[in-house]
Design an enzyme around this catalytic site. Structure first.
Site, PDB file in Angstrom:
ATOM      1  N   GLU A  65     102.915  -2.155 -19.032  1.00 28.70           N
ATOM      2  CA  GLU A  65     103.946  -2.328 -20.492  1.00 28.70           C
ATOM      3  C   GLU A  65     103.262  -1.486 -21.798  1.00 28.70           C
ATOM      4  OE1 GLU A  65     105.721  -5.692 -21.197  1.00 28.70           O
ATOM      5  OE2 GLU A  65     106.256  -6.309 -18.865  1.00 28.70           O
ATOM      6  N   HIS A 112     117.365 -15.999 -20.631  1.00 27.43           N
ATOM      7  CA  HIS A 112     117.608 -14.582 -20.129  1.00 27.43           C
ATOM      8  C   HIS A 112     117.175 -13.671 -19.663  1.00 27.43           C
ATOM      9  CE1 HIS A 112     114.883 -11.570 -22.578  1.00 27.43           C
ATOM     10  NE2 HIS A 112     115.230 -12.405 -23.743  1.00 27.43           N
ATOM     11  N   HIS A 130     105.077 -13.862 -19.077  1.00 27.81           N
ATOM     12  CA  HIS A 130     105.908 -13.610 -17.269  1.00 27.81           C
ATOM     13  C   HIS A 130     104.033 -12.504 -17.388  1.00 27.81           C
ATOM     14  CE1 HIS A 130     107.566  -9.250 -15.988  1.00 27.81           C
ATOM     15  NE2 HIS A 130     107.779  -9.994 -15.487  1.00 27.81           N
ATOM     16  N   HIS A 181     101.268 -12.409 -19.989  1.00 29.33           N
ATOM     17  CA  HIS A 181     102.115 -12.291 -21.877  1.00 29.33           C
ATOM     18  C   HIS A 181     102.707 -12.739 -21.927  1.00 29.33           C
ATOM     19  CE1 HIS A 181     103.239  -9.240 -19.378  1.00 29.33           C
ATOM     20  NE2 HIS A 181     104.725  -9.266 -20.272  1.00 29.33           N
ATOM     21  N   TYR A 200     109.317  -8.043 -33.844  1.00 31.20           N
ATOM     22  CA  TYR A 200     109.263  -8.331 -32.344  1.00 31.20           C
ATOM     23  C   TYR A 200     110.341  -9.567 -32.193  1.00 31.20           C
ATOM     24  CZ  TYR A 200     108.686  -8.368 -27.205  1.00 31.20           C
ATOM     25  OH  TYR A 200     109.174  -8.531 -25.844  1.00 31.20           O
TER      26      TYR A 200
END
Length: 433
Positions: free
Chosen positions: A337, A288, A331, A367, A346
């Site tokens: 963010e 990704h 992450h 997160h 989402y």
């Protein structure tokens, strides 16, 4: 010139251009900016969005040819009804998420309906960002300008007709609008009520990101940004002009419409962009990629590659990576963010993150996908599939975002947000690879 969906509105196509537009033929002076007598008896006025001596590539300024100069106004007085600008709340390193804010019951126009969510700098600093959610149910009858920063509007519900000094544009969900610092405008609601997100950029003006090895095409293409053509109001009569200055609303009463620019030329302009035209880039092999490939607009800092603010979207796209955990990975980030959702769901959150809602993951806050999404992704058949009918976005900034006191105290703050990761199991087995 581009015609939009509204038959009476036209736009100029491009980003960062030196545009020129006139509502009356010959209203623009030829060969100079400030003639002794401007055509039609107009006044020449310069609106500077950057310092005079910035590099040409950074310069933002527009010459306006208007019926009356902006200097024609009485003293501004502080309004008794002030915007909801509470002090920043207590320091809180936790991950936060909010359900959608309700549309107010009492009549509320666009500038009355800002709920401050997070910020990382006071308005007098030449950097940073303040983020709001707006909720309104009444069109503006007054005119507004923001001395504190450039405004990026992200509608989630309801179309907006934005009459600016340079012209009129309409935006709805899945579109965005940007209004330069100091530009006067009025917002009319085309659907009776509206809700969305605002990023108030105190730093360098937004621009499209460099493409690097992607090449000369991709992401948000310049031709898809639309700037309105010149349109003027010649109305006489009382009009309230409101400015936001260091977070406070101050107003004066004019006897004419301040949206009286007959012609203009320059680069400091309002514009809109349809997020559905974003040319999404992704992997066609494995893994990704970093979410920076989804950047629509960026406000840079003096450090190359470090953003004051990025506006990033997560649009419909095909997922084809082989032997790959396809959702966004777990992450911890140097950046901060703030996420919102315009439509759909989402792909990293199975539930709890709704259109009109928001989340905040601060610097180094761990997160990633919730437990349900993670379980499904590990077991998924990796056939190509399309993530469709969705549009999430992120305001990302290099400076720490702190929530406002209202955001910490409002009933929409989800007390159980951490629970979406609580059931992530340990699947480690040292005897099985």
């Amino acid at each position: 010139m581009t015609r939009d969906t509204s038959p009476d509105l036209h736009y100029l196509s491009g980003f960062g251009n030196e545009f020129a537009s006139e509502a009356l033929p010959g209203a623009l002076p030829v060969g100079q900016n400030s003639p002794q007598r401007a055509p039609y008896g107009l006044y020449a006025e310069l609106l500077s969005g950057t310092a005079f001596t910035m590099a040409r590539s950074e310069l933002r300024r527009t010459w306006l040819y208007r019926i009356r100069p902006s200097a024609l106004h009485p003293r501004f007085e502080r309004l008794a009804r002030q915007p909801l600008t509470a002090p920043l709340g207590a320091i809180n390193p936790n991950r936060l998420r909010w359900s959608p804010q309700p549309i107010p019951a009492e009549p509320t126009d666009f500038i009355e309906g800002w709920l401050p969510m997070v910020a990382n700098a006071p308005a007098q600093k030449p950097a940073g960002v303040s983020i709001y959610i707006y909720c309104a149910n009444r069109s503006m009858e007054r005119v507004f300008f923001n001395a504190d920063g450039e405004l990026l509007l992200v509608p989630e519900q309801g179309r907006l007709r934005i009459a600016t000094e340079l012209g009129v544009m309409e935006v709805g969900p899945l579109e965005i609008a940007v209004i330069p610092r100091g530009m006067k405008f009025r917002v009319e609601l085309l659907d009776g009520q509206a809700r969305g997100y605002i990023a108030e950029n105190h730093g360098a003006p937004l621009r499209i990101p460099e493409l690097g090895p992607i090449g000369s095409n991709g992401l948000a293409n310049p031709r898809d940004f639309l700037t309105p053509v010149a349109h003027y109001e010649e109305a006489e009569g009382p009009v309230q002009l409101v400015q936001k200055f260091l977070g406070e609303h101050w107003a004066c009463e004019l006897q004419h419409s301040p949206l009286d620019v007959v012609a203009w030329h320059g680069s400091n302009v309002p514009y809109k962009y349809d997020l559905r035209r974003f040319n999404t880039i992704g992997t066609v092999s494995f893994d990704h990629p970093d979410p920076s490939i989804f950047t629509v607009l960026t406000s840079p800092t003096s450090v190359h590659g470090l953003a004051n603010m990025d506006f990033v979207i997560f649009p419909p796209r095909w997922m084809v990576a082989e032997n790959t955990f396809r959702p966004p990975w777990f992450h911890r980030n140097l950046m901060n963010e703030f996420m919102g959702l315009i439509s759909g769901a989402y792909d990293a959150k199975a539930e709890g993150f709704l259109p009109g809602g928001a989340s905040l993951h601060g610097v180094m806050s761990a997160h990633g996908p919730d437990a349900e999404t993670c379980e499904k992704a590990i077991a998924a058949d990796l056939a190509p599939h399309k993530i469709d009918n969705t549009m999430a976005f992120m305001f990302e900034t290099s400076q720490v975002l702190r929530p406002s006191q209202q955001a910490l105290e409002c009933p929409q703050l989800q007390a159980d947000y951490d629970s979406c990761w609580a059931t992530l199991p340990s699947t480690f087995n040292p005897n099985r690879r």
